[in-house]
Design an enzyme around this catalytic site. Structure first.
Site, PDB file in Angstrom:
ATOM      1  N   TYR A 127     -24.089 -29.978  11.990  1.00  0.00           N
ATOM      2  CA  TYR A 127     -24.691 -29.145  10.950  1.00  0.00           C
ATOM      3  C   TYR A 127     -25.702 -29.931  10.116  1.00  0.00           C
ATOM      4  CZ  TYR A 127     -25.403 -26.258   6.894  1.00  0.00           C
ATOM      5  OH  TYR A 127     -25.995 -25.513   5.912  1.00  0.00           O
ATOM      6  N   LYS A 142     -29.553 -14.073   3.632  1.00  0.00           N
ATOM      7  CA  LYS A 142     -28.478 -13.888   2.649  1.00  0.00           C
ATOM      8  C   LYS A 142     -28.779 -12.748   1.664  1.00  0.00           C
ATOM      9  CE  LYS A 142     -26.393 -17.240   4.704  1.00  0.00           C
ATOM     10  NZ  LYS A 142     -27.447 -17.894   5.471  1.00  0.00           N
ATOM     11  N   TYR A 198     -31.198 -24.054  10.573  1.00  0.00           N
ATOM     12  CA  TYR A 198     -30.774 -22.813  11.232  1.00  0.00           C
ATOM     13  C   TYR A 198     -31.819 -22.261  12.214  1.00  0.00           C
ATOM     14  CZ  TYR A 198     -27.149 -22.506   7.619  1.00  0.00           C
ATOM     15  OH  TYR A 198     -26.085 -22.741   6.800  1.00  0.00           O
TER      16      TYR A 198
END
Ligand SMILES: *Cc1c(COP(=O)(O)O)cnc(C)c1O
Length: 347
Positions: A273, A60, A299
């Site tokens: 998720y 990010k 992830y």
């Protein structure tokens, strides 16, 4: 004038976009010798975007260079964003806000079922608080970007100058961070004299894969990117990645791309998720024990499980050179302590 070792990288000019320096770059590319040997398949390399430098790093930060650049251009005094409770994006946004002297307000969605008792206090949430972010929690299943925009308008009415960053920083501004990464990989592969055959990575809110694919496409690099889905079925993920890839290409004035160029494997999602599958925990263990490398349970553990699974299924040629993009996330390990420890005792 620099000698043009890579004529390619001249074709995209990111200099026209507002940007702040937040990121250690270039991040290294390293050979994973012990893993390659252990799997007996192709040569595996790793691009260390877990080492982008901001608050334990991660993907990010590249996106935030452009998003925070835009926020400053608009004279914002506050970043507003949203994510799951253990969001790496929110942690990096909160840290970026500190770096440039803005406040940060975050909405955290209780998206993951059956979590441990300290899930809302440790890992990324602890770091969000350390960076002084104000936090609101939300129940699961809401349109979180709509919630975030509503909070932004409320804060504006209260006299703040908020700038809203969508979940994962995934819009055509954030994706520029991975256009830049595509340039970086292109230059590194020229310098190392290695033509990678595949990039493998985890894909969630889509900005990373979209930016990378857009960048490689605009550079004329024929290097396929395999996105390992961490949350949704293949078709839905391809559609979402393709839409953002097109918007990103338009932003850098490059031509469009066929959706057949967007490659996704949804075989490693498990129960959804934020819920590690057995293959996720196994991948985390293998990376740790063979390479001294930290992955994460949401992830990169799933992305790496995809890499291992594809090698074992002989998806790649033995002569292939595979580049795994490590997108970070290890701060979340501490929120999954019980699960990780029981995966150890099961060995
Ligand atoms: C957000 C994130 C991803 C996924 O990137 P997207 O751009 O959201 O698809 C992968 N790995 C980690 C560690 C992340 O935090």
């Amino acid at each position: 004038m620099e000698a043009s070792t890579s004529a390619d990288s001249a074709r995209i000019d990111l200099g026209v976009f507002p940007r702040v320096a937040l990121c250690h770059q270039p991040t290294p590319i390293e050979a994973m010798l012990r893993l390659s040997d252990h799997l007996g398949g192709p040569n595996i390399f790793i691009k260390r975007d877990d080492c982008t430098g901001l608050a334990t790093g991660g993907n990010k930060t590249r996106k935030l260079e452009f998003l925070v650049g835009e926020a400053l251009k608009q004279n914002a005094d506050m970043l507003v964003t949203q994510g799951a409770v253990q969001s790496n994006h929110v942690r990096q946004t909160a840290a970026a806000a500190c770096r440039v002297g803005l406040r940060c307000h975050a909405l955290l969605e209780r998206r993951v079922p059956d979590v441990s008792q300290d899930y809302e206090e440790t890992g990324n949430v602890l770091l969000d608080r350390l960076f002084g972010a104000s936090i609101e929690f939300r129940g699961p299943g809401l349109d979180m970007n709509a919630e975030g925009l509503e909070a932004t308008e409320r804060l504006r009415a209260e006299g703040h100058k908020p700038y809203f960053i969508p979940g994962g920083g995934s819009n055509e501004i954030g994706a520029l961070g991975y256009v830049s990464c595509a340039q970086e990989i292109s230059m590194q592969s020229d310098a190392m004299n290695i033509n990678f055959d595949w990039i493998v990575m985890a894909t969630g809110s889509t900005g990373t894969q979209a930016g990378l694919v857009a960048g490689l496409h605009a550079l004329g690099r024929d290097l396929p990117v395999m996105g390992i889905s961490v949350r949704q079925p293949r078709e839905a993920q391809i559609k979402a990645v393709h839409a953002l890839t097109e918007r990103t290409l338009a932003k850098i004035n490059a031509g469009g791309i066929a959706s057949s160029k967007i490659i996704v494997d949804d075989g490693y999602v498990g129960d959804g998720y934020g819920v590690p599958a057995a293959s996720t925990l196994d991948a985390i263990n293998q990376a740790a024990r063979l390479e001294g490398l930290l992955l994460d349970p949401v992830y990169s553990g799933k992305g790496f499980a995809g890499l291992i699974g594809l090698v074992k299924a002989n998806f790649f040629k033995p002569s292939d050179r595979i580049l795994f993009l490590h997108t970070g996330g290890s701060a979340a390990l501490f929120a999954y302590e019980e699960m990780l420890l029981s995966a150890q005792s099961a060995k």
